[in-house]
Design a protein around this motif. Structure first.
Motif, short mmCIF file in Angstrom:
data_model
loop_
_atom_site.label_atom_id
_atom_site.label_comp_id
_atom_site.label_asym_id
_atom_site.label_seq_id
_atom_site.Cartn_x
_atom_site.Cartn_y
_atom_site.Cartn_z
N ALA A 152 -15.22 23.75 31.69
CA ALA A 152 -14.73 24.59 30.60
C ALA A 152 -15.91 25.07 29.76
O ALA A 152 -16.99 24.48 29.76
N VAL A 153 -15.68 26.17 29.03
CA VAL A 153 -16.69 26.72 28.13
C VAL A 153 -16.20 26.52 26.71
O VAL A 153 -15.12 26.99 26.34
N GLY A 154 -16.99 25.81 25.91
CA GLY A 154 -16.64 25.57 24.52
C GLY A 154 -17.50 26.39 23.58
O GLY A 154 -18.42 27.09 24.00
N HIS A 155 -17.18 26.30 22.30
CA HIS A 155 -17.91 27.03 21.26
C HIS A 155 -18.23 26.09 20.12
O HIS A 155 -17.41 25.23 19.75
N VAL A 156 -19.41 26.24 19.56
CA VAL A 156 -19.83 25.48 18.39
C VAL A 156 -20.48 26.43 17.41
O VAL A 156 -20.83 27.57 17.75
N LEU A 157 -20.66 25.97 16.19
CA LEU A 157 -21.37 26.75 15.19
C LEU A 157 -22.84 26.90 15.58
O LEU A 157 -23.38 26.05 16.30
N PRO A 158 -23.51 27.93 15.11
CA PRO A 158 -24.94 28.07 15.38
C PRO A 158 -25.69 26.80 14.95
O PRO A 158 -25.50 26.29 13.85
N GLY A 159 -26.50 26.28 15.87
CA GLY A 159 -27.28 25.09 15.57
C GLY A 159 -26.57 23.78 15.81
O GLY A 159 -27.17 22.71 15.62
N ASP A 160 -25.31 23.82 16.27
CA ASP A 160 -24.53 22.59 16.44
C ASP A 160 -24.43 22.17 17.90
O ASP A 160 -23.66 21.28 18.25
N ALA A 161 -25.20 22.81 18.77
CA ALA A 161 -25.11 22.50 20.20
C ALA A 161 -26.00 21.34 20.61
O ALA A 161 -25.85 20.81 21.70
N GLY A 162 -26.93 20.95 19.74
CA GLY A 162 -27.85 19.87 20.09
C GLY A 162 -27.19 18.52 20.04
O GLY A 162 -26.03 18.38 19.65
N PRO A 163 -27.94 17.49 20.46
CA PRO A 163 -27.38 16.12 20.45
C PRO A 163 -26.90 15.75 19.05
O PRO A 163 -27.58 16.00 18.06
N SER A 164 -25.73 15.17 18.98
CA SER A 164 -25.17 14.78 17.69
C SER A 164 -25.55 13.35 17.38
O SER A 164 -26.04 12.61 18.23
N ALA A 165 -25.36 12.98 16.13
CA ALA A 165 -25.68 11.61 15.72
C ALA A 165 -24.81 10.62 16.49
O ALA A 165 -23.77 10.97 17.04
N ASP A 166 -25.28 9.40 16.53
CA ASP A 166 -24.53 8.37 17.24
C ASP A 166 -23.12 8.25 16.66
O ASP A 166 -22.91 8.37 15.45
N ALA A 167 -22.16 8.02 17.56
CA ALA A 167 -20.78 7.83 17.12
C ALA A 167 -20.68 6.56 16.28
O ALA A 167 -21.39 5.58 16.54
N PRO A 168 -19.84 6.56 15.27
CA PRO A 168 -19.65 5.33 14.48
C PRO A 168 -19.02 4.25 15.34
O PRO A 168 -18.38 4.54 16.36
N PRO A 169 -19.17 2.98 14.98
CA PRO A 169 -18.50 1.91 15.73
C PRO A 169 -17.00 2.19 15.79
O PRO A 169 -16.40 2.66 14.80
N PRO A 170 -16.36 1.94 16.92
CA PRO A 170 -14.92 2.24 17.01
C PRO A 170 -14.12 1.45 16.00
O PRO A 170 -14.40 0.28 15.73
N ALA A 171 -13.13 2.13 15.43
CA ALA A 171 -12.24 1.51 14.46
C ALA A 171 -10.81 1.92 14.77
O ALA A 171 -10.58 2.98 15.38
#
Length: 393
Positions: free
Chosen positions: A268-287
């Motif tokens: 699939a092809v998704g869309h993000v805001l400009p500059g938001d395609a890079g690696p994101s911060a680590d996910a928070p611990p699951p809750a």
């Protein structure tokens, strides 16, 4: 950018983004509305449970949300908007949301109302304008008034129309609900504090200040920018479903905000805001999080396989596509819950994520049960789903 391989955002990363952006604990109900763009409000209880699930101190949520909706600050606004659905949005966002989606829906409501009045009672536009002027005058004179109270003050609202004439289910219907609904859709009157608890849908009404005008293209771009910030990456099909716009309108808005395309799992092809395609911060611990029926998070995308396995859909959705109460572990749905008449929150896991997850869900259910007991309410979703019905029995 031709020849440059774009980084794929896989399902695991998408779930991490969802948990970090939409399930994080915040301090104020306005922050919840901003984080989710718009709160589903078809069922009044949903708004309160959506907020409570994300507040650091959920016990303060009911009073704070009532103040935001009905108090002097009026920082949150109810309106008919995307997909002809009732939402609560931040007051600053309301003009853009109305221009992007609400105004067109209000125009359709008025057209349908005029046809309804003409066919059922022979009343024309002039008659309707006179009734609406009487409604606004009554609200000016008496302040916040229930629908039944308005019908006493404006006798024309008690006129009836025969609907489905000649059919087994024909019935007579007061014109009041259609007229009031249309005036509210146009932003001329607004819902105020309900006559009852926060789960009630019997609202009082008051005259409303007109919203500032926003150009449609600018408004749609603003809505898409907010959605991508909260829900991205998402596909054009996701946005088309969420907004209720045509695919052409969605694509124009994506272009207006300079959205970047990113590959997703499943080709699939998704869309993000400009500059938001890079690696994101680590996910928070699951809750563990218990979200109510029609919560904006499970309703945020058309395609949901990446956080909700397809085999669980029949248990958690009704036949019209309305989601019931869901149990989350991190950024994925792992079960459902219901509020029983005895006050207990019953839950069932549809996916096994280990003892730690099960213990956390049990603790979250106890907290939610205590919150509902403090409010003195029993919550039954307006649109009931198979698992919710089974658990609440």
């Amino acid at each position: 950018m031709s020849g440059t391989r774009r980084r794929q955002i896989g399902n695991e990363e998408r779930r991490g983004r969802l948990a970090r952006r939409q399930l994080r604990a915040v301090g104020r109900c306005e922050e919840v509305a901003d984080a989710l763009v718009a709160l589903h409000a078809t069922d009044p209880a949903t708004v309160f449970l959506t907020v409570a699930a994300r507040l650091r101190e959920p016990g303060d949520g009911v009073g704070a949300l009532e103040e935001a909706l009905y108090g002097e600050t009026g920082s949150l606004v109810r309106m008919l908007a995307m997909r002809r659905t009732m939402f609560v949005v931040g007051r600053a966002a309301a003009p853009g949301v109305y221009a992007a989606a609400g105004r067109q829906i209000a125009a359709k409501e008025r057209k349908g109302l005029l046809a309804f009045l003409a066919e059922g009672g022979g009343w024309d536009e002039a008659w309707l304008e006179d009734v609406e002027a009487r409604v606004r005058a009554a609200l000016d004179a008496h302040g916040e008034t229930s629908g039944a109270g308005l019908s006493k003050l404006v006798p024309e609202l008690r006129e009836q129309v025969l609907v489905a004439a000649g059919k087994p289910y024909e019935a007579r219907q007061n014109v009041a609900s259609r007229i009031i609904r249309t005036m509210a859709a146009e932003g001329r009157i607004e819902r105020r504090r309900p006559a009852g608890s926060w789960t009630s849908s019997q609202f009082r009404w008051a005259n409303a200040e007109p919203l500032p005008e926003v150009p449609v293209a600018e408004a749609r771009a603003g809505v898409v920018k907010a959605w991508l910030g909260a829900y991205g990456p998402g596909t054009a099909a996701d946005l088309k479903w969420w907004t209720g716009w045509s695919l052409t309108e969605v694509r124009k808005a994506l272009a207006a905000v300079g959205a970047e395309e990113v590959p997703l799992d499943g080709n699939a092809v998704g869309h993000v805001l400009p500059g938001d395609a890079g690696p994101s911060a680590d996910a928070p611990p699951p809750a563990a999080t218990l979200l109510p029926a029609l919560d904006p998070t499970p309703m945020g995308w058309r395609e949901r396989d990446w956080f909700l396995p397809r085999e669980h859909r029949a248990s958690l959705f009704d036949r019209s596509g309305n989601v019931g109460p869901t149990v989350w572990w991190g950024g994925e749905v792992i079960g459902g819950w219901a509020h029983r008449a005895d006050g207990a929150v019953a839950w069932r896991l549809l996916a096994d994520r280990g003892a730690r997850a099960a213990d956390a869900v049990g603790a979250a259910a106890e907290r939610l049960s205590a919150f509902l007991a403090d409010g003195g309410v029993t919550v039954t979703p307006r649109f009931r789903t198979p698992l919710e019905r089974e658990l609440s029995a």
